[in-house]
Design a protein around this motif. Structure first.
Motif, PDB file in Angstrom:
ATOM      1  N   LEU A  71       0.826  -1.205   0.000  1.00 21.96           N
ATOM      2  CA  LEU A  71       0.000   0.000   0.000  1.00 21.96           C
ATOM      3  C   LEU A  71       0.863   1.259   0.000  1.00 21.96           C
ATOM      4  O   LEU A  71       0.485   2.274  -0.591  1.00 21.96           O
ATOM      5  CB  LEU A  71      -0.956  -0.003   1.196  1.00 21.96           C
ATOM      6  CG  LEU A  71      -2.068  -1.039   1.112  1.00 21.96           C
ATOM      7  CD1 LEU A  71      -2.927  -1.001   2.369  1.00 21.96           C
ATOM      8  CD2 LEU A  71      -2.923  -0.836  -0.120  1.00 21.96           C
ATOM      9  N   PHE A  72       2.029   1.197   0.633  1.00 23.65           N
ATOM     10  CA  PHE A  72       2.942   2.338   0.593  1.00 23.65           C
ATOM     11  C   PHE A  72       3.375   2.629  -0.840  1.00 23.65           C
ATOM     12  O   PHE A  72       3.405   3.789  -1.271  1.00 23.65           O
ATOM     13  CB  PHE A  72       4.163   2.083   1.484  1.00 23.65           C
ATOM     14  CG  PHE A  72       5.181   3.170   1.398  1.00 23.65           C
ATOM     15  CD1 PHE A  72       4.961   4.394   2.000  1.00 23.65           C
ATOM     16  CD2 PHE A  72       6.356   2.974   0.681  1.00 23.65           C
ATOM     17  CE1 PHE A  72       5.895   5.418   1.906  1.00 23.65           C
ATOM     18  CE2 PHE A  72       7.295   3.977   0.583  1.00 23.65           C
ATOM     19  CZ  PHE A  72       7.069   5.208   1.198  1.00 23.65           C
ATOM     20  N   LEU A  73       3.696   1.576  -1.588  1.00 22.04           N
ATOM     21  CA  LEU A  73       4.087   1.770  -2.998  1.00 22.04           C
ATOM     22  C   LEU A  73       2.930   2.337  -3.812  1.00 22.04           C
ATOM     23  O   LEU A  73       3.134   3.153  -4.715  1.00 22.04           O
ATOM     24  CB  LEU A  73       4.566   0.455  -3.594  1.00 22.04           C
ATOM     25  CG  LEU A  73       5.900  -0.055  -3.086  1.00 22.04           C
ATOM     26  CD1 LEU A  73       6.188  -1.430  -3.668  1.00 22.04           C
ATOM     27  CD2 LEU A  73       7.013   0.910  -3.417  1.00 22.04           C
ATOM     28  N   CYS A  74       1.731   1.924  -3.493  1.00 18.48           N
ATOM     29  CA  CYS A  74       0.551   2.440  -4.187  1.00 18.48           C
ATOM     30  C   CYS A  74       0.399   3.936  -3.919  1.00 18.48           C
ATOM     31  O   CYS A  74       0.198   4.726  -4.846  1.00 18.48           O
ATOM     32  CB  CYS A  74      -0.680   1.679  -3.721  1.00 18.48           C
ATOM     33  SG  CYS A  74      -2.199   2.308  -4.421  1.00 18.48           S
ATOM     34  N   PHE A  75       0.516   4.332  -2.658  1.00 21.12           N
ATOM     35  CA  PHE A  75       0.402   5.748  -2.324  1.00 21.12           C
ATOM     36  C   PHE A  75       1.565   6.560  -2.900  1.00 21.12           C
ATOM     37  O   PHE A  75       1.387   7.705  -3.306  1.00 21.12           O
ATOM     38  CB  PHE A  75       0.304   5.941  -0.812  1.00 21.12           C
ATOM     39  CG  PHE A  75      -1.012   5.518  -0.250  1.00 21.12           C
ATOM     40  CD1 PHE A  75      -2.183   6.138  -0.641  1.00 21.12           C
ATOM     41  CD2 PHE A  75      -1.080   4.490   0.663  1.00 21.12           C
ATOM     42  CE1 PHE A  75      -3.413   5.747  -0.135  1.00 21.12           C
ATOM     43  CE2 PHE A  75      -2.293   4.092   1.185  1.00 21.12           C
ATOM     44  CZ  PHE A  75      -3.461   4.716   0.787  1.00 21.12           C
ATOM     45  N   LEU A  76       2.732   5.952  -2.942  1.00 19.19           N
ATOM     46  CA  LEU A  76       3.882   6.622  -3.529  1.00 19.19           C
ATOM     47  C   LEU A  76       3.658   6.876  -5.027  1.00 19.19           C
ATOM     48  O   LEU A  76       3.932   7.966  -5.531  1.00 19.19           O
ATOM     49  CB  LEU A  76       5.143   5.790  -3.308  1.00 19.19           C
ATOM     50  CG  LEU A  76       6.475   6.438  -3.636  1.00 19.19           C
ATOM     51  CD1 LEU A  76       6.715   7.642  -2.739  1.00 19.19           C
ATOM     52  CD2 LEU A  76       7.594   5.424  -3.466  1.00 19.19           C
ATOM     53  N   ALA A  77       3.138   5.891  -5.724  1.00 22.31           N
ATOM     54  CA  ALA A  77       2.833   6.049  -7.146  1.00 22.31           C
ATOM     55  C   ALA A  77       1.747   7.104  -7.342  1.00 22.31           C
ATOM     56  O   ALA A  77       1.819   7.906  -8.285  1.00 22.31           O
ATOM     57  CB  ALA A  77       2.403   4.718  -7.749  1.00 22.31           C
ATOM     58  N   ALA A  78       0.749   7.126  -6.452  1.00 20.02           N
ATOM     59  CA  ALA A  78      -0.305   8.141  -6.542  1.00 20.02           C
ATOM     60  C   ALA A  78       0.268   9.536  -6.311  1.00 20.02           C
ATOM     61  O   ALA A  78      -0.111  10.497  -6.991  1.00 20.02           O
ATOM     62  CB  ALA A  78      -1.400   7.838  -5.523  1.00 20.02           C
TER      63      ALA A  78
END
Length: 109
Positions: free
Chosen positions: A2-9
């Motif tokens: 989820l951290f990578l998802c938020f980082l990409a966002a």
């Protein structure tokens, strides 16, 4: 995940604000978000060797149960059967689509 998802966002929003978001980068970051949300929830399935089984094991103290090691040894074939039959998709797709829709609505846009 989820951290990578938020980082990409975050990167998508940042690049978009400054007009640096090309179509290829947009698609890459979008897919990165979707896959990372999917992997985060997939990993919570309570079947060994996934983390969800470890959580259930700790909550219910399954190491002391007689079936624990048998289930642990057959966890991978069980997971493959669930994937092939489509049970995992039926459970995860609504969850992932809902979380991803919230992500799109409140973070990206």
């Amino acid at each position: 995940n989820l951290f990578l998802c938020f980082l990409a966002a975050f990167f998508m929003t940042f690049l978009n604000r400054f007009g640096l978001l090309s179509d290829g980068v947009y698609r890459f970051l979008l897919w990165m978000q979707l896959y990372n949300v999917w992997f985060a929830f997939f990993n919570l399935i309570p079947v060994p060797p996934l983390d969800g089984f470890g959580i259930i094991t700790e909550i219910f103290n399954l190491r002391e149960k007689s079936f624990y090691y048998t289930l642990y040894n057959y966890g991978f074939p069980i997971l493959m059967i669930l994937l092939i039959v489509g049970v995992v998709d039926k459970i995860l797709n609504p969850i992932v689509n809902g979380v991803y829709a919230l992500l799109l609505q409140y973070i990206i846009l």
